[in-house]
Write a protein that holds these residues in place. Structure first.
Motif, PDB file in Angstrom:
ATOM      1  N   ARG A 601     -70.252  24.872  36.539  1.00  0.00           N
ATOM      2  CA  ARG A 601     -70.282  26.067  35.685  1.00  0.00           C
ATOM      3  C   ARG A 601     -70.101  25.754  34.203  1.00  0.00           C
ATOM      4  NH1 ARG A 601     -65.902  30.155  37.603  1.00  0.00           N
ATOM      5  NH2 ARG A 601     -66.767  31.218  35.783  1.00  0.00           N
ATOM      6  N   TRP A 602     -69.819  24.496  33.841  1.00  0.00           N
ATOM      7  CA  TRP A 602     -69.500  24.200  32.455  1.00  0.00           C
ATOM      8  C   TRP A 602     -70.229  22.944  31.981  1.00  0.00           C
ATOM      9  CZ3 TRP A 602     -67.087  28.038  30.074  1.00  0.00           C
ATOM     10  CH2 TRP A 602     -66.308  28.909  30.826  1.00  0.00           C
ATOM     11  N   VAL A 603     -70.600  22.949  30.711  1.00  0.00           N
ATOM     12  CA  VAL A 603     -71.203  21.800  30.035  1.00  0.00           C
ATOM     13  C   VAL A 603     -70.284  21.411  28.888  1.00  0.00           C
ATOM     14  CG1 VAL A 603     -73.171  20.945  28.729  1.00  0.00           C
ATOM     15  CG2 VAL A 603     -73.539  22.458  30.681  1.00  0.00           C
ATOM     16  N   SER A 604     -69.958  20.115  28.802  1.00  0.00           N
ATOM     17  CA  SER A 604     -69.043  19.610  27.781  1.00  0.00           C
ATOM     18  C   SER A 604     -69.836  18.971  26.642  1.00  0.00           C
ATOM     19  CB  SER A 604     -68.075  18.592  28.399  1.00  0.00           C
ATOM     20  OG  SER A 604     -67.265  18.024  27.405  1.00  0.00           O
ATOM     21  N   PHE A 605     -69.522  19.359  25.381  1.00  0.00           N
ATOM     22  CA  PHE A 605     -70.117  18.780  24.178  1.00  0.00           C
ATOM     23  C   PHE A 605     -69.043  17.978  23.452  1.00  0.00           C
ATOM     24  CE2 PHE A 605     -72.882  22.202  25.250  1.00  0.00           C
ATOM     25  CZ  PHE A 605     -74.141  21.891  24.760  1.00  0.00           C
ATOM     26  N   SER A 606     -69.438  16.832  22.883  1.00  0.00           N
ATOM     27  CA  SER A 606     -68.497  15.973  22.159  1.00  0.00           C
ATOM     28  C   SER A 606     -69.123  15.538  20.847  1.00  0.00           C
ATOM     29  CB  SER A 606     -68.123  14.735  22.990  1.00  0.00           C
ATOM     30  OG  SER A 606     -67.494  15.110  24.198  1.00  0.00           O
ATOM     31  N   VAL A 607     -68.299  15.525  19.783  1.00  0.00           N
ATOM     32  CA  VAL A 607     -68.671  14.970  18.472  1.00  0.00           C
ATOM     33  C   VAL A 607     -67.649  13.885  18.172  1.00  0.00           C
ATOM     34  CG1 VAL A 607     -69.026  15.446  16.047  1.00  0.00           C
ATOM     35  CG2 VAL A 607     -69.665  17.160  17.745  1.00  0.00           C
ATOM     36  N   PRO A 673     -70.553  27.732  28.897  1.00  0.00           N
ATOM     37  CA  PRO A 673     -70.992  28.049  30.271  1.00  0.00           C
ATOM     38  C   PRO A 673     -72.395  27.521  30.545  1.00  0.00           C
ATOM     39  CG  PRO A 673     -70.999  30.025  28.905  1.00  0.00           C
ATOM     40  CD  PRO A 673     -70.327  28.961  28.099  1.00  0.00           C
ATOM     41  N   ALA A 674     -72.535  26.858  31.689  1.00  0.00           N
ATOM     42  CA  ALA A 674     -73.837  26.332  32.087  1.00  0.00           C
ATOM     43  C   ALA A 674     -74.712  27.453  32.629  1.00  0.00           C
ATOM     44  CB  ALA A 674     -73.677  25.234  33.139  1.00  0.00           C
ATOM     45  N   GLU A 675     -76.018  27.247  32.524  1.00  0.00           N
ATOM     46  CA  GLU A 675     -76.957  28.234  33.069  1.00  0.00           C
ATOM     47  C   GLU A 675     -76.887  28.185  34.594  1.00  0.00           C
ATOM     48  OE1 GLU A 675     -81.686  29.438  32.701  1.00  0.00           O
ATOM     49  OE2 GLU A 675     -81.051  27.365  32.461  1.00  0.00           O
ATOM     50  N   VAL A 676     -76.849  29.359  35.215  1.00  0.00           N
ATOM     51  CA  VAL A 676     -76.816  29.438  36.671  1.00  0.00           C
ATOM     52  C   VAL A 676     -78.158  28.968  37.212  1.00  0.00           C
ATOM     53  CG1 VAL A 676     -76.541  30.960  38.641  1.00  0.00           C
ATOM     54  CG2 VAL A 676     -75.192  31.342  36.580  1.00  0.00           C
ATOM     55  N   GLU A 677     -78.078  28.055  38.181  1.00  0.00           N
ATOM     56  CA  GLU A 677     -79.312  27.510  38.746  1.00  0.00           C
ATOM     57  C   GLU A 677     -80.061  28.569  39.528  1.00  0.00           C
ATOM     58  OE1 GLU A 677     -78.497  24.109  41.035  1.00  0.00           O
ATOM     59  OE2 GLU A 677     -77.657  22.943  39.376  1.00  0.00           O
ATOM     60  N   ARG A 678     -81.352  28.618  39.331  1.00  0.00           N
ATOM     61  CA  ARG A 678     -82.196  29.548  40.073  1.00  0.00           C
ATOM     62  C   ARG A 678     -83.554  28.890  40.239  1.00  0.00           C
ATOM     63  NH1 ARG A 678     -82.396  31.260  34.768  1.00  0.00           N
ATOM     64  NH2 ARG A 678     -84.477  31.683  33.953  1.00  0.00           N
ATOM     65  N   PRO A 679     -84.369  29.310  41.190  1.00  0.00           N
ATOM     66  CA  PRO A 679     -85.708  28.719  41.364  1.00  0.00           C
ATOM     67  C   PRO A 679     -86.532  28.876  40.096  1.00  0.00           C
ATOM     68  CG  PRO A 679     -85.120  30.055  43.255  1.00  0.00           C
ATOM     69  CD  PRO A 679     -84.081  30.310  42.206  1.00  0.00           C
ATOM     70  N   ALA A 680     -87.080  27.787  39.621  1.00  0.00           N
ATOM     71  CA  ALA A 680     -87.851  27.815  38.386  1.00  0.00           C
ATOM     72  C   ALA A 680     -89.139  28.582  38.578  1.00  0.00           C
ATOM     73  CB  ALA A 680     -88.154  26.383  37.920  1.00  0.00           C
TER      74      ALA A 680
END
Length: 691
Positions: A601-607, A673-680
């Motif tokens: 559910r989450w994406v981590s960004f780092s600088v 928040p990550a995008e919820v996976e769904r059929p493309a």
């Protein structure tokens, strides 16, 4: 001659001794009756407990046998092969200790497959199964005739240790394509059935046994011997069989506690002596209590009238039964107007039908259950009310059940808060936050003005140079040869390229500064990095910083307000570059942008920079508004960054990297928040490939 006057009638004897004698007699009778009722109550109570235990035990036995039937029927699902059937039957016997044997029989009721219990071994070791088929055959005949499971009469099976077991057989008819296809039989030990069916608490306090009509005990469980005083029997009706279950409590005849009898006598004697005094005292207390009650009611009324929170009471049908002045002032209707109609006048007409449906669902779905406290039943929700002048306004409602003195649920009490002023303050705060963010963006561009002028001077100088060269070529002669035309074409192309370069710089600044409505969209992490990269490279070239991007393939997608997140990235990268300008050698100035999905559910960004790190005294106030370590800074960057990330539901923090020199630095991390996976879909694939 005068007759003598009649003698005066004798005065009747005082009736007071008779009344006292009657009172004493009544006290003696009352005491005797009290002792008798107490002893009888204990007996009745003990007998009722045994009756309840017998009913529960009979229900447990029926339920256990029902589970046995279901488990045995499950053995024939999907018509398993012999080896599979034996394995599943062995598993069932291992799980059910009361099962002694499971058999599969053909249409002639001959045993084709049989599995014995792993705990007991074969129960037909002393006497063969063929010699004890009578009850089983009778049960199977009844099961085939009724097309339903049937139980056999219980019978005794001797064992090798000189003892034996009282068992019964369960026969389940099998069908294939609607026709009889043999039967499945199971042998159950009655004693173990009781042990497995009843609870441990009941077994510790009762002796349970199956008995015949003449009292002969067939099997037992629980304690070794009951008291024989409190006994209850129940009939367990089964298809083809009725078992008589006897429950014998360990309790004996209840004894009368001597202290109880003495306390009763003394209590009744003292009660007679002080009854008059208690009556007087009770009258005085009642008068004082009524005065305190009137005072308390006046106090509560004054307190209720002084509240700015509206109070509303409703019955179980949703009709208003009480309102306080604050509620009347809030909606603009009088108490009589509110308590009259079934549909409240403060409901907006366009929402009245929806409110009525929600009220019926709410009032019917939140009953006052026994043992449920008012704190647990309290619920809060927000809705819209209408004033008398038609103005709509938001309210926050908290409801709790109304309970009378007998503990019965009689309605609902609601606390109503007018939150229209709070909503206006929140809207004003949101607008101020937007202005503050816009100010921060403008401040960022102002700080980068010198970089922009340097970046724009190069393409503008190149444009001027190419334009001057083109004019010189045109002045050579009116007839231009092919070489001159090629040089002019090349110069015009270079002018267009440099103009486009300058336009890109201006556009990146314009896209960053312009205000727009907040809108969250799904975007890839690499697109976010590429959006801020032109502005990041402006400052990176000036300080000689190398930019590295670490992204997985494919890049993760996040749902965010793109402009706000781009501002966060730009602020963090600028801080990292500025931190390395004075603390790191030019060859060691590397700024790393990194993104990875650390959770579904989450994406981590780092600088990550290679600067000197953050001192502890600075770290304590790092995210405080208007705190900065730079003389030209405003102190809003990191505070706004944390606000933006928290509005997305994420978190922003930092760590000082270990070591010194080339390995030292600081890593700022935030999550989105990550995008919820769904059929493309085809359109999605087109966007992804074109991005």
């Amino acid at each position: 001659m005068n007759e003598p006057l009649p003698a005066a009638p004798a005065r009747p004897r005082s009736r007071r001794p008779a009344l006292w004698g009657a009172l004493v007699a009544l006290l003696v009778v009352a005491q005797s009756l009290l002792v008798y009722l107490t002893a009888n109550y204990e007996k009745v109570r003990a007998q009722e407990q045994v009756e309840a235990a017998a009913t529960a035990a009979a229900a447990d036995v029926r339920q256990a046998l029902s589970r046995q039937v279901q488990s045995l029927q499950a053995l024939q699902w999907n018509d398993p092969a012999a080896a599979q059937w034996r394995a599943e039957a062995a598993t069932l016997l291992h799980a059910r200790r009361e099962l002694m044997r499971v058999e599969r029989r053909d249409e002639a009721m001959r045993v084709s497959e049989a599995v014995d219990s792993p705990y007991q071994g074969s129960v037909f070791g002393q006497i063969g199964r063929e010699a004890m088929e009578l009850e089983t055959q009778i049960a199977c005949a009844a099961a085939l005739r009724l097309a339903a499971p049937a139980f056999s009469r219980s019978y005794f099976v001797p064992l090798g240790d000189g003892l034996g077991l009282e068992v019964m057989d369960l026969c389940i008819p099998l069908q294939r394509a609607g026709r009889p296809d043999g039967a499945l039989t199971a042998t159950l030990a009655l004693g173990r059935l009781l042990e497995e069916a009843v609870g441990a608490e009941m077994a510790r306090n009762h002796e349970l046994s199956f008995v015949e009509g003449d009292g002969t005990r067939l099997a037992r469980a629980g304690v070794r011997r009951g008291g024989g005083v409190f006994v209850a029997e129940r009939i367990v009706d089964l298809p083809g069989l009725s078992l008589q279950l006897r429950v014998d409590s360990t309790r004996g005849t209840p004894s009368l506690i001597p202290n109880l009898a003495v306390a009763l006598v003394l209590g009744l004697s003292l009660a007679l002596a002080v009854v008059v005094g208690l009556l007087v005292r009770d009258v005085r207390r009642r008068a004082a209590a009524e005065a305190r009650l009137a005072e308390a009611l006046s106090f509560r009324k004054a307190m209720e009238d002084s509240l700015v929170i509206g109070l509303r009471a409703r019955d179980l049908d949703g009709r208003i039964t009480h309102v306080n002045p604050a509620f009347c002032e809030m909606v603009g209707f009088s108490e009589q107007e509110l308590m009259g109609p079934s549909t409240p006048p403060y409901w907006p007409p366009e929402l009245a039908a929806e409110y009525a449906r929600r009220q019926s669902v709410r009032l019917g779905g939140l009953p006052m259950q026994p043992g449920r406290s008012a704190q647990e039943a309290r619920a809060g929700f927000e809705t819209i009310f209408m004033r008398r002048n038609g103005e709509r306004f938001p309210v926050l409602i908290f409801e709790a059940p109304l309970v009378d003195g007998q503990g019965r649920h009689t309605g609902w009490m609601s606390s109503v808060l007018d939150v229209s002023a709070q909503r206006r303050v929140e809207e004003l705060s949101r607008q101020q936050q937007e202005r503050l963010q816009a100010t921060a963006r403008l401040a960022t561009v102002g700080e980068m003005a010198s970089l922009l002028s340097h970046e724009l001077n190069q393409p503008l100088a190149a444009i001027a140079s190419y334009a001057a060269g083109s004019l010189n070529l045109l002045e050579v002669g009116t007839q231009a040869d092919d070489e001159t035309l090629g040089m002019l074409r090349q110069a015009a192309q270079r002018i267009a390229e440099q103009a486009e370069r300058a336009g890109r710089v201006i556009k990146s600044v314009h896209d960053f500064v312009r205000r727009r409505e907040q809108a969250r969209e799904a975007v890839r992490a690499d697109v976010l990095f590429e959006s801020v990269m032109p502005l990041v490279r402006l400052q990176a070239r000036k300080s000689g910083t190398r930019i590295e991007v670490d992204l997985p393939d494919p890049p993760p997608r996040v749902v965010c307000d793109r402009t706000m997140v781009e501002q966060v990235l730009l602020n963090l990268t600028r801080n990292g570059i500025q931190a390395m300008e004075t603390a790191a050698e030019p060859a060691q100035r590397v700024l790393t942008l990194k993104a990875q999905q650390t959770h579904p559910r989450w994406v981590s960004f780092s600088v990550i920079d290679r600067g000197p790190g953050i001192a502890p005294e600075v770290a304590a106030r790092l995210f405080t508004p208007f705190f900065t370590t730079r003389s030209e800074g405003m102190g809003l960057g990191l505070s706004l960054c944390r606000t933006v990330i928290e509005q997305h539901g994420g978190a922003l923090d930092f760590i000082n990297l270990a070591g010194s020199g080339a390995g030292a630095g600081t890593e700022f991390r935030f999550t989105l928040p990550a995008e919820v996976e769904r059929p493309a879909r085809p359109a999605d694939r087109a966007v992804e490939t074109s991005g």
